[in-house]
Design a protein around this motif. Structure first.
Motif, PDB file in Angstrom:
ATOM      1  N   GLU A  42       0.833  -1.209   0.000  1.00 15.71           N
ATOM      2  CA  GLU A  42       0.000   0.000   0.000  1.00 15.71           C
ATOM      3  C   GLU A  42       0.865   1.256   0.000  1.00 15.71           C
ATOM      4  OE1 GLU A  42      -2.521  -0.400   3.370  1.00 15.71           O
ATOM      5  OE2 GLU A  42      -3.632  -2.117   2.541  1.00 15.71           O
ATOM      6  N   GLU A  43       1.959   1.228   0.784  1.00 16.27           N
ATOM      7  CA  GLU A  43       2.868   2.379   0.823  1.00 16.27           C
ATOM      8  C   GLU A  43       3.449   2.651  -0.562  1.00 16.27           C
ATOM      9  OE1 GLU A  43       5.887   2.683   3.926  1.00 16.27           O
ATOM     10  OE2 GLU A  43       4.832   1.111   5.014  1.00 16.27           O
ATOM     11  N   ILE A  44       3.886   1.589  -1.235  1.00 16.54           N
ATOM     12  CA  ILE A  44       4.506   1.748  -2.548  1.00 16.54           C
ATOM     13  C   ILE A  44       3.484   2.236  -3.569  1.00 16.54           C
ATOM     14  CG2 ILE A  44       5.614   0.503  -4.457  1.00 16.54           C
ATOM     15  CD1 ILE A  44       6.879  -1.326  -2.274  1.00 16.54           C
ATOM     16  N   GLU A  45       2.311   1.580  -3.581  1.00  9.55           N
ATOM     17  CA  GLU A  45       1.289   1.928  -4.567  1.00  9.55           C
ATOM     18  C   GLU A  45       0.754   3.350  -4.372  1.00  9.55           C
ATOM     19  OE1 GLU A  45       0.636   0.459  -7.146  1.00  9.55           O
ATOM     20  OE2 GLU A  45       1.116  -1.660  -6.921  1.00  9.55           O
ATOM     21  N   SER A  46       0.835   3.866  -3.157  1.00 11.86           N
ATOM     22  CA  SER A  46       0.288   5.202  -2.887  1.00 11.86           C
ATOM     23  C   SER A  46       1.182   6.319  -3.417  1.00 11.86           C
ATOM     24  CB  SER A  46       0.091   5.397  -1.379  1.00 11.86           C
ATOM     25  OG  SER A  46       1.346   5.449  -0.706  1.00 11.86           O
ATOM     26  N   GLU A  47       2.421   5.974  -3.782  1.00 11.56           N
ATOM     27  CA  GLU A  47       3.322   7.005  -4.316  1.00 11.56           C
ATOM     28  C   GLU A  47       2.851   7.469  -5.688  1.00 11.56           C
ATOM     29  OE1 GLU A  47       5.593   8.478  -2.703  1.00 11.56           O
ATOM     30  OE2 GLU A  47       5.762   7.172  -0.953  1.00 11.56           O
ATOM     31  N   SER A  48       3.070   8.742  -5.970  1.00 15.57           N
ATOM     32  CA  SER A  48       2.459   9.366  -7.154  1.00 15.57           C
ATOM     33  C   SER A  48       3.200   9.123  -8.460  1.00 15.57           C
ATOM     34  CB  SER A  48       2.342  10.880  -6.919  1.00 15.57           C
ATOM     35  OG  SER A  48       3.638  11.435  -6.662  1.00 15.57           O
ATOM     36  N   SER A  49       4.464   8.688  -8.394  1.00  9.07           N
ATOM     37  CA  SER A  49       5.224   8.457  -9.626  1.00  9.07           C
ATOM     38  C   SER A  49       6.045   7.188  -9.493  1.00  9.07           C
ATOM     39  CB  SER A  49       6.165   9.639  -9.901  1.00  9.07           C
ATOM     40  OG  SER A  49       7.194   9.695  -8.917  1.00  9.07           O
ATOM     41  N   ASN A  50       6.476   6.660 -10.644  1.00 11.92           N
ATOM     42  CA  ASN A  50       7.281   5.448 -10.593  1.00 11.92           C
ATOM     43  C   ASN A  50       8.588   5.685  -9.855  1.00 11.92           C
ATOM     44  OD1 ASN A  50       7.974   2.616 -11.531  1.00 11.92           O
ATOM     45  ND2 ASN A  50       9.710   3.775 -12.306  1.00 11.92           N
ATOM     46  N   ARG A  51       9.190   6.853 -10.051  1.00  8.29           N
ATOM     47  CA  ARG A  51      10.443   7.178  -9.363  1.00  8.29           C
ATOM     48  C   ARG A  51      10.262   7.096  -7.851  1.00  8.29           C
ATOM     49  NH1 ARG A  51      15.134  10.205 -10.436  1.00  8.29           N
ATOM     50  NH2 ARG A  51      15.983  11.279  -8.612  1.00  8.29           N
ATOM     51  N   LYS A  52       9.163   7.662  -7.361  1.00  6.02           N
ATOM     52  CA  LYS A  52       8.908   7.638  -5.925  1.00  6.02           C
ATOM     53  C   LYS A  52       8.605   6.227  -5.442  1.00  6.02           C
ATOM     54  CE  LYS A  52       7.336  12.422  -5.439  1.00  6.02           C
ATOM     55  NZ  LYS A  52       6.205  13.311  -5.055  1.00  6.02           N
ATOM     56  N   LYS A  53       7.941   5.428  -6.288  1.00  6.56           N
ATOM     57  CA  LYS A  53       7.673   4.035  -5.912  1.00  6.56           C
ATOM     58  C   LYS A  53       8.977   3.256  -5.769  1.00  6.56           C
ATOM     59  CE  LYS A  53       3.081   3.669  -8.013  1.00  6.56           C
ATOM     60  NZ  LYS A  53       2.250   3.019  -9.049  1.00  6.56           N
ATOM     61  N   THR A  54       9.888   3.499  -6.705  1.00  3.46           N
ATOM     62  CA  THR A  54      11.182   2.817  -6.645  1.00  3.46           C
ATOM     63  C   THR A  54      11.950   3.226  -5.399  1.00  3.46           C
ATOM     64  OG1 THR A  54      11.284   2.729  -9.071  1.00  3.46           O
ATOM     65  CG2 THR A  54      13.344   2.406  -7.866  1.00  3.46           C
ATOM     66  N   LEU A  55      11.965   4.522  -5.104  1.00  3.24           N
ATOM     67  CA  LEU A  55      12.681   5.005  -3.924  1.00  3.24           C
ATOM     68  C   LEU A  55      12.056   4.463  -2.643  1.00  3.24           C
ATOM     69  CD1 LEU A  55      13.339   8.709  -5.007  1.00  3.24           C
ATOM     70  CD2 LEU A  55      15.002   6.836  -4.897  1.00  3.24           C
ATOM     71  N   LYS A  56      10.734   4.349  -2.628  1.00  5.49           N
ATOM     72  CA  LYS A  56      10.067   3.781  -1.453  1.00  5.49           C
ATOM     73  C   LYS A  56      10.453   2.316  -1.266  1.00  5.49           C
ATOM     74  CE  LYS A  56       7.499   5.246   1.009  1.00  5.49           C
ATOM     75  NZ  LYS A  56       7.683   5.799   2.380  1.00  5.49           N
ATOM     76  N   LEU A  57      10.498   1.564  -2.366  1.00  9.47           N
ATOM     77  CA  LEU A  57      10.922   0.167  -2.294  1.00  9.47           C
ATOM     78  C   LEU A  57      12.352   0.061  -1.780  1.00  9.47           C
ATOM     79  CD1 LEU A  57      10.536  -2.859  -2.847  1.00  9.47           C
ATOM     80  CD2 LEU A  57      11.232  -2.435  -5.221  1.00  9.47           C
ATOM     81  N   LEU A  58      13.217   0.941  -2.261  1.00 10.57           N
ATOM     82  CA  LEU A  58      14.618   0.923  -1.826  1.00 10.57           C
ATOM     83  C   LEU A  58      14.760   1.320  -0.356  1.00 10.57           C
ATOM     84  CD1 LEU A  58      16.334   2.494  -4.956  1.00 10.57           C
ATOM     85  CD2 LEU A  58      16.313   0.084  -4.271  1.00 10.57           C
TER      86      LEU A  58
END
Length: 201
Positions: A42-58
């Motif tokens: 949910e945290e990852i999917e809630s990010e607004s861009s792919n870049r932010k999703k990647t950074l959240k995963l990292l």
């Protein structure tokens, strides 16, 4: 996660943010392998861009135990094999002198390693672990339901929750529940060796 792998992901953070598309295949694979939880998804999917999703995963991966890096690289196999190859190559090229073994840093005598920890050991360890205790027990093989039961049975004292989980692990695994195995999970959770001094003596 191994400090070497943490360092590698940190050094490649901008590269991964530009090149990696964190799609369903990657995060569902990591969820399947119990590297990510539902709340992580949910945290990852809630990010607004792919870049932010990647950074959240990292941000999440280094906190998810000793197998997180291996499963992350495996998740790249299908769609991002060149990223996987680069990470593994850089990992192999890291030739820094290794630190002393974790067991040595913790001051654990060799003859203790293959033995099952005593109740005194477990009590002392439970008193020293902080918020990372759940990561340690999950790495030891306990389930989220097991952790919930430990918390429900001991609602007022975190130390009692930790001790209950450690006892559950030793009872389930018998002679395989060794000090060596326990130290492996403590290292994976980045518990500083200084915290463990005098626990297993």
């Amino acid at each position: 996660m191994d400090p070497k792998h943490k360092k590698l992901l940190r050094s490649q953070r901008l590269f991964l943010a530009e090149e990696l598309l964190v799609d369903d295949i990657i995060i569902q694979y990591l969820y399947q392998e119990e590297i990510l939880t539902e709340s992580h998804l949910e945290e990852i999917e809630s990010e607004s861009s792919n870049r932010k999703k990647t950074l959240k995963l990292l941000d999440i991966l280094p906190t998810r135990g000793s197998s997180a890096f291996r499963h992350f690289t495996q998740s790249l196999e299908k769609d991002f094999p060149w990223i996987k190859d680069k990470l593994l190559r850089l990992c192999a090229e890291d030739t820094e002198c290794p630190p002393p073994p974790f067991t040595v840093q913790c001051g654990v005598p060799d003859h203790i390693l293959p033995t099952v920890p005593t109740m005194l050991h477990l009590n002392q360890l439970a008193a020293r672990l902080g918020s990372e205790w759940k990561s340690v027990l999950l790495d030891l093989g306990l389930s989220s339901a097991d952790l919930y039961r430990c918390c429900a049975d001991n609602p007022l004292a975190v130390q009692s929750q930790v001790l209950a989980g450690l006892v559950m692990w030793t009872q389930r695994n018998g002679r395989e529940a060794t000090v060596r195995r326990l130290l492996h999970s403590l290292q994976a959770a980045d518990i500083p060796p200084s915290v463990l001094q005098q626990v297993f003596v």
